[in-house]
Scaffold this motif. Structure first.
Motif, PDB file in Angstrom:
ATOM      1  N   LYS A   1      32.272  42.556  23.607  1.00  0.00           N
ATOM      2  CA  LYS A   1      32.171  43.591  22.571  1.00  0.00           C
ATOM      3  C   LYS A   1      31.702  44.927  23.136  1.00  0.00           C
ATOM      4  O   LYS A   1      32.128  45.977  22.658  1.00  0.00           O
ATOM      5  N   ASP A   2      30.871  44.904  24.185  1.00  0.00           N
ATOM      6  CA  ASP A   2      30.393  46.173  24.743  1.00  0.00           C
ATOM      7  C   ASP A   2      31.465  46.893  25.556  1.00  0.00           C
ATOM      8  O   ASP A   2      31.242  47.999  26.039  1.00  0.00           O
ATOM      9  N   ARG A   3      32.650  46.303  25.696  1.00  0.00           N
ATOM     10  CA  ARG A   3      33.779  46.939  26.384  1.00  0.00           C
ATOM     11  C   ARG A   3      34.865  47.359  25.392  1.00  0.00           C
ATOM     12  O   ARG A   3      35.976  47.705  25.779  1.00  0.00           O
ATOM     13  N   VAL A   4      34.550  47.317  24.089  1.00  0.00           N
ATOM     14  CA  VAL A   4      35.485  47.675  23.028  1.00  0.00           C
ATOM     15  C   VAL A   4      35.030  48.978  22.385  1.00  0.00           C
ATOM     16  O   VAL A   4      33.842  49.161  22.103  1.00  0.00           O
ATOM     17  N   GLU A   5      35.978  49.882  22.171  1.00  0.00           N
ATOM     18  CA  GLU A   5      35.692  51.144  21.483  1.00  0.00           C
ATOM     19  C   GLU A   5      35.612  50.866  19.984  1.00  0.00           C
ATOM     20  O   GLU A   5      36.602  50.971  19.254  1.00  0.00           O
ATOM     21  N   MET A   6      34.427  50.472  19.529  1.00  0.00           N
ATOM     22  CA  MET A   6      34.235  50.045  18.148  1.00  0.00           C
ATOM     23  C   MET A   6      34.464  51.176  17.146  1.00  0.00           C
ATOM     24  O   MET A   6      34.677  50.911  15.965  1.00  0.00           O
ATOM     25  N   GLY A   7      34.473  52.424  17.589  1.00  0.00           N
ATOM     26  CA  GLY A   7      34.746  53.554  16.697  1.00  0.00           C
ATOM     27  C   GLY A   7      36.140  53.512  16.099  1.00  0.00           C
ATOM     28  O   GLY A   7      36.390  54.153  15.070  1.00  0.00           O
ATOM     29  N   PHE A   8      37.064  52.780  16.720  1.00  0.00           N
ATOM     30  CA  PHE A   8      38.418  52.639  16.188  1.00  0.00           C
ATOM     31  C   PHE A   8      38.520  51.515  15.161  1.00  0.00           C
ATOM     32  O   PHE A   8      39.572  51.309  14.564  1.00  0.00           O
ATOM     33  N   LEU A   9      37.451  50.752  14.988  1.00  0.00           N
ATOM     34  CA  LEU A   9      37.485  49.574  14.133  1.00  0.00           C
ATOM     35  C   LEU A   9      36.631  49.760  12.885  1.00  0.00           C
ATOM     36  O   LEU A   9      35.564  50.368  12.941  1.00  0.00           O
ATOM     37  N   GLN A  10      37.125  49.226  11.780  1.00  0.00           N
ATOM     38  CA  GLN A  10      36.376  49.219  10.529  1.00  0.00           C
ATOM     39  C   GLN A  10      36.282  47.776  10.053  1.00  0.00           C
ATOM     40  O   GLN A  10      37.308  47.126   9.834  1.00  0.00           O
ATOM     41  N   GLU A  11      35.048  47.286   9.889  1.00  0.00           N
ATOM     42  CA  GLU A  11      34.862  45.912   9.437  1.00  0.00           C
ATOM     43  C   GLU A  11      35.440  45.735   8.038  1.00  0.00           C
ATOM     44  O   GLU A  11      35.336  46.620   7.190  1.00  0.00           O
ATOM     45  N   THR A  12      36.062  44.579   7.816  1.00  0.00           N
ATOM     46  CA  THR A  12      36.641  44.267   6.513  1.00  0.00           C
ATOM     47  C   THR A  12      35.853  43.119   5.868  1.00  0.00           C
ATOM     48  O   THR A  12      34.926  42.580   6.469  1.00  0.00           O
ATOM     49  N   ASP A  13      36.261  42.744   4.669  1.00  0.00           N
ATOM     50  CA  ASP A  13      35.620  41.638   3.958  1.00  0.00           C
ATOM     51  C   ASP A  13      36.211  40.280   4.340  1.00  0.00           C
ATOM     52  O   ASP A  13      35.733  39.244   3.867  1.00  0.00           O
ATOM     53  N   ARG A  14      37.243  40.279   5.174  1.00  0.00           N
ATOM     54  CA  ARG A  14      37.924  39.020   5.503  1.00  0.00           C
ATOM     55  C   ARG A  14      37.066  38.143   6.417  1.00  0.00           C
ATOM     56  O   ARG A  14      36.477  38.613   7.391  1.00  0.00           O
ATOM     57  N   HIS A  15      37.032  36.871   6.079  1.00  0.00           N
ATOM     58  CA  HIS A  15      36.404  35.831   6.899  1.00  0.00           C
ATOM     59  C   HIS A  15      37.310  34.612   6.843  1.00  0.00           C
ATOM     60  O   HIS A  15      37.881  34.313   5.800  1.00  0.00           O
ATOM     61  N   THR A  16      37.442  33.933   7.969  1.00  0.00           N
ATOM     62  CA  THR A  16      38.190  32.676   8.004  1.00  0.00           C
ATOM     63  C   THR A  16      37.342  31.645   8.721  1.00  0.00           C
ATOM     64  O   THR A  16      36.403  31.992   9.446  1.00  0.00           O
ATOM     65  N   THR A  17      37.686  30.384   8.526  1.00  0.00           N
ATOM     66  CA  THR A  17      36.946  29.315   9.171  1.00  0.00           C
ATOM     67  C   THR A  17      37.912  28.431   9.953  1.00  0.00           C
ATOM     68  O   THR A  17      38.937  28.010   9.432  1.00  0.00           O
ATOM     69  N   CYS A  18      37.560  28.173  11.196  1.00  0.00           N
ATOM     70  CA  CYS A  18      38.301  27.255  12.064  1.00  0.00           C
ATOM     71  C   CYS A  18      37.413  26.034  12.295  1.00  0.00           C
ATOM     72  O   CYS A  18      36.227  26.196  12.612  1.00  0.00           O
ATOM     73  N   PRO A  19      37.947  24.826  12.156  1.00  0.00           N
ATOM     74  CA  PRO A  19      37.104  23.649  12.350  1.00  0.00           C
ATOM     75  C   PRO A  19      36.583  23.513  13.784  1.00  0.00           C
ATOM     76  O   PRO A  19      35.595  22.827  14.016  1.00  0.00           O
ATOM     77  N   TYR A  20      37.224  24.186  14.744  1.00  0.00           N
ATOM     78  CA  TYR A  20      36.824  24.086  16.145  1.00  0.00           C
ATOM     79  C   TYR A  20      35.957  25.249  16.613  1.00  0.00           C
ATOM     80  O   TYR A  20      35.134  25.092  17.507  1.00  0.00           O
ATOM     81  N   LYS A  21      36.181  26.441  16.030  1.00  0.00           N
ATOM     82  CA  LYS A  21      35.467  27.631  16.508  1.00  0.00           C
ATOM     83  C   LYS A  21      34.379  28.114  15.551  1.00  0.00           C
ATOM     84  O   LYS A  21      33.449  28.765  15.974  1.00  0.00           O
ATOM     85  N   GLY A  22      34.518  27.862  14.274  1.00  0.00           N
ATOM     86  CA  GLY A  22      33.532  28.322  13.298  1.00  0.00           C
ATOM     87  C   GLY A  22      34.092  29.416  12.419  1.00  0.00           C
ATOM     88  O   GLY A  22      35.297  29.494  12.182  1.00  0.00           O
ATOM     89  N   GLU A  23      33.196  30.288  11.937  1.00  0.00           N
ATOM     90  CA  GLU A  23      33.605  31.358  11.025  1.00  0.00           C
ATOM     91  C   GLU A  23      33.870  32.652  11.789  1.00  0.00           C
ATOM     92  O   GLU A  23      33.053  33.076  12.603  1.00  0.00           O
TER      93      GLU A  23
END
Length: 120
Positions: free
Chosen positions: A52-74
């Protein structure tokens, strides 16, 4: 047969990627790193996970979407906006992944339908 969320070792592998990875969206560089992980999950294309510290987070806007994977989590999601273009829910992260995939904590992944990933 139901999914066994503790069986990630046979279904998912995570390895350091040996080389640089650059993620672009309509010409904007969203991420660049020599420390990407590559997650391979049976039945899916490999996915790069970028610290995450190598990503230009200024280009991203968090959304309300969440998904769940039985192997990886939320997973939680972000949309991309750059160069006058946008892509909804095109980036995701597992903030507290399940034990078998703990290495992806602190990393984000990009949906290849929306970005260009140059891996050398």
């Amino acid at each position: 047969m139901t999914a066994d969320p503790t069986d990630t070792g046979k279904r998912i592998t995570i390895e350091p990627y040996d080389g640089p990875v650059v993620v672009k969206f309509h010409g904007a560089i969203l991420a660049s790193t020599d420390h990407a992980l590559i997650l391979k999950e049976r039945g899916y294309d490999p996915v790069f996970y970028i610290p995450k510290d190598r990503v230009e987070m200024g280009f991203l806007q968090e959304t309300d979407r969440h998904t769940t994977c039985p192997y990886k989590g939320e997973a939680r999601y972000w949309s991309i906006a750059a160069e006058g273009e946008a892509a909804d829910n095109a980036v995701w992260a597992y903030d507290t992944p399940k034990d078998g995939v703990a290495a992806i904590a602190g990393h984000v992944a990009f949906d290849r339908r929306f970005v260009t990933i140059d891996a050398g």
